[in-house]
Design an enzyme around this catalytic site. Structure first.
Site, mmCIF file in Angstrom:
data_model
loop_
_atom_site.group_PDB
_atom_site.id
_atom_site.type_symbol
_atom_site.label_atom_id
_atom_site.label_comp_id
_atom_site.label_asym_id
_atom_site.label_seq_id
_atom_site.Cartn_x
_atom_site.Cartn_y
_atom_site.Cartn_z
ATOM 1 N N ASN A 9 1.012 -1.047 0.103
ATOM 2 C CA ASN A 9 -0.177 -0.115 -0.004
ATOM 3 C C ASN A 9 0.878 1.179 -0.011
ATOM 4 O O ASN A 9 1.399 1.488 0.842
ATOM 5 C CB ASN A 9 -0.905 -0.024 1.345
ATOM 6 C CG ASN A 9 -1.738 1.165 1.478
ATOM 7 O OD1 ASN A 9 -1.858 2.086 0.282
ATOM 8 N ND2 ASN A 9 -2.227 1.333 2.677
ATOM 9 N N TRP A 10 0.801 1.910 -1.379
ATOM 10 C CA TRP A 10 2.007 3.064 -1.183
ATOM 11 C C TRP A 10 1.520 4.288 -0.602
ATOM 12 O O TRP A 10 2.238 5.231 -0.588
ATOM 13 C CB TRP A 10 2.289 3.208 -2.696
ATOM 14 C CG TRP A 10 2.869 2.390 -3.531
ATOM 15 C CD1 TRP A 10 3.252 0.962 -3.010
ATOM 16 C CD2 TRP A 10 3.406 2.166 -4.925
ATOM 17 N NE1 TRP A 10 3.937 0.250 -4.103
ATOM 18 C CE2 TRP A 10 3.985 1.202 -5.213
ATOM 19 C CE3 TRP A 10 3.490 3.417 -5.784
ATOM 20 C CZ2 TRP A 10 4.425 0.840 -6.485
ATOM 21 C CZ3 TRP A 10 3.932 3.058 -7.112
ATOM 22 C CH2 TRP A 10 4.699 1.528 -7.410
ATOM 23 N N LYS A 11 0.068 4.322 -0.321
ATOM 24 C CA LYS A 11 -0.693 5.557 0.176
ATOM 25 C C LYS A 11 -0.137 6.745 -0.743
ATOM 26 O O LYS A 11 -0.199 6.419 -1.970
ATOM 27 C CB LYS A 11 -0.234 5.842 1.471
ATOM 28 C CG LYS A 11 0.072 4.573 2.496
ATOM 29 C CD LYS A 11 0.102 4.718 3.923
ATOM 30 C CE LYS A 11 0.030 3.523 4.704
ATOM 31 N NZ LYS A 11 -0.032 3.966 6.265
ATOM 32 N N GLU A 100 -6.659 4.646 7.844
ATOM 33 C CA GLU A 100 -6.985 5.966 7.446
ATOM 34 C C GLU A 100 -8.277 6.416 6.713
ATOM 35 O O GLU A 100 -8.335 7.713 6.798
ATOM 36 C CB GLU A 100 -5.454 6.304 6.482
ATOM 37 C CG GLU A 100 -4.214 5.969 7.625
ATOM 38 C CD GLU A 100 -2.957 5.509 6.809
ATOM 39 O OE1 GLU A 100 -3.104 5.674 5.422
ATOM 40 O OE2 GLU A 100 -2.156 5.081 7.299
ATOM 41 N N GLU A 170 -4.992 -5.009 10.646
ATOM 42 C CA GLU A 170 -4.286 -4.253 10.665
ATOM 43 C C GLU A 170 -4.414 -3.140 12.168
ATOM 44 O O GLU A 170 -5.152 -2.297 12.012
ATOM 45 C CB GLU A 170 -4.040 -3.004 9.583
ATOM 46 C CG GLU A 170 -3.874 -3.685 8.102
ATOM 47 C CD GLU A 170 -3.330 -2.707 7.227
ATOM 48 O OE1 GLU A 170 -2.069 -2.822 6.688
ATOM 49 O OE2 GLU A 170 -4.063 -1.644 7.128
ATOM 50 N N SER A 216 3.737 -2.071 10.503
ATOM 51 C CA SER A 216 5.235 -2.228 10.503
ATOM 52 C C SER A 216 5.782 -3.332 10.202
ATOM 53 O O SER A 216 6.672 -3.752 10.872
ATOM 54 C CB SER A 216 5.513 -1.715 12.102
ATOM 55 O OG SER A 216 4.855 -0.417 12.385
ATOM 56 N N GLY A 237 2.833 -1.035 4.202
ATOM 57 C CA GLY A 237 2.948 0.313 3.824
ATOM 58 C C GLY A 237 4.321 0.785 3.551
ATOM 59 O O GLY A 237 4.941 0.580 2.545
ATOM 60 N N GLY A 238 5.136 1.356 4.711
ATOM 61 C CA GLY A 238 6.076 1.863 4.442
ATOM 62 C C GLY A 238 7.502 1.163 3.645
ATOM 63 O O GLY A 238 7.953 1.475 2.690
HETATM 64 C C1 PEP Z 1 -0.656 -0.023 6.293
HETATM 65 O O1 PEP Z 1 -0.969 1.288 6.222
HETATM 66 O O2 PEP Z 1 -1.518 -0.658 5.382
HETATM 67 C C2 PEP Z 1 0.631 -0.163 6.728
HETATM 68 C C3 PEP Z 1 0.706 -1.579 7.027
HETATM 69 O O3 PEP Z 1 1.593 0.523 7.014
HETATM 70 P P1 PEP Z 1 2.976 0.406 7.638
HETATM 71 O O4 PEP Z 1 3.635 -1.083 7.218
HETATM 72 O O5 PEP Z 1 3.750 1.568 7.187
HETATM 73 O O6 PEP Z 1 2.906 0.216 9.111
#
Ligand code: PEP
Length: 253
Positions: A9-11, A100, A170, A216, A237-238
């Site tokens: 998920n690149w957001k 989000e 999540e 994370s 995500g990140g």
């Molecule tokens: C997400 O927002 O779907 C996510 C899992 O973010 P991160 O991996 O950065 O915690």
């Protein structure tokens, strides 16, 4: 059979050129280094879907997801994007109910249900997100909270509709914080989610549903998380913004 899935998920990140480079880097690395049976999904921002759709169409390794969809089919909804539009540019999956979007865009359970319906009606596959905030976990109310999220948006789907759904757990306290759920916390919640799904739908469908962990997740913790019986992959995500990290996560099964 339950699919093993890693979705990025690149957001709201990357420019067009950066998006093209990232996808081709991931594609090359996955081709060279991944030999297991893993469905790899990238979810870039809307403007990049069409070009990336051309790269991923007919590509057996990479699949494309949108980060959101309108619950409406068409019409006077300025700024919205429909499931049929997503389909027409090669999108296969849609992330629905990310925390989000629930938080900043006030998407409630009923809206998410409509988005699920609109997505499935176009032959696209939803990745439905759930997960509790920290205060619910601290109050030991996390199972009930997540159970209600599942019930309030998913339970009105038919068995056939539900067959198209992937679930992502999540925990909000783990998203973008660097604090991940332990493998035990993930496993017990995933098992609970599967049990709830088996009450809403037929047991075989619940057994075959992929349930992803998100929050994370990184190359250092993915292997232990993915080794859990009910963890079928990750929503990342990140770490999905770096081809090396994302590929290393894909290699963690
Ligand atoms: C997400 O927002 O779907 C996510 C899992 O973010 P991160 O991996 O950065 O915690």
């Amino acid at each position: 059979m339950r699919k093993r899935i890693v979705a990025g998920n690149w957001k709201m990140n990357k420019t067009y050129e950066e998006a093209l480079s990232l996808v081709s880097e991931i594609d090359n690395m996955v081709r060279d280094e991944v030999n297991g049976d893993v469905t790899v999904i990238v979810a870039p921002p809307f403007p990049f879907l069409q070009s990336l759709g051309k790269l991923t169409q007919g590509n057996d390794l990479m699949h494309l997801a949108a980060q959101n969809v309108s619950e409406h089919d068409s019409g006077a909804f300025t700024g919205e994007v429909s499931a049929s539009m997503l389909k027409s540019v090669g999108t296969e999956y849609v992330i629905i109910g990310h925390s989000e979007r629930r938080m900043y865009h006030h998407e409630d359970a009923q809206t998410l249900y409509k988005k699920l319906k609109a997505t499935i009606a176009q032959g696209l596959k939803p990745i439905f997100c759930c997960g509790e905030p920290l205060e619910e976990r601290d109050a030991d109310n996390h199972f009930e909270y997540v159970g209600k999220q599942l019930h309030d948006s998913l339970s009105y789907l038919s068995n056939e509709e539900f067959d198209q759904v992937t679930v992502a757990y999540e925990p909000i306290w783990a998203i973008g914080t660097g604090r991940t759920a332990s493998s035990q916390q993930a496993q017990e919640m995933h098992a609970y989610i599967r049990e709830q799904l088996s009450r809403m739908f037929d047991a075989e469908a619940a057994f075959n549903t992929s349930i992803l962990y998100g929050g994370s997740c990184n190359p250092g913790n993915a292997r232990e998380l993915f080794a859990q019986e009910d963890v079928d992959g990750g929503l990342i995500g990140g770490a999905s913004l770096k081809s090396r990290d994302f590929t290393d996560i894909i290699k963690s099964f």
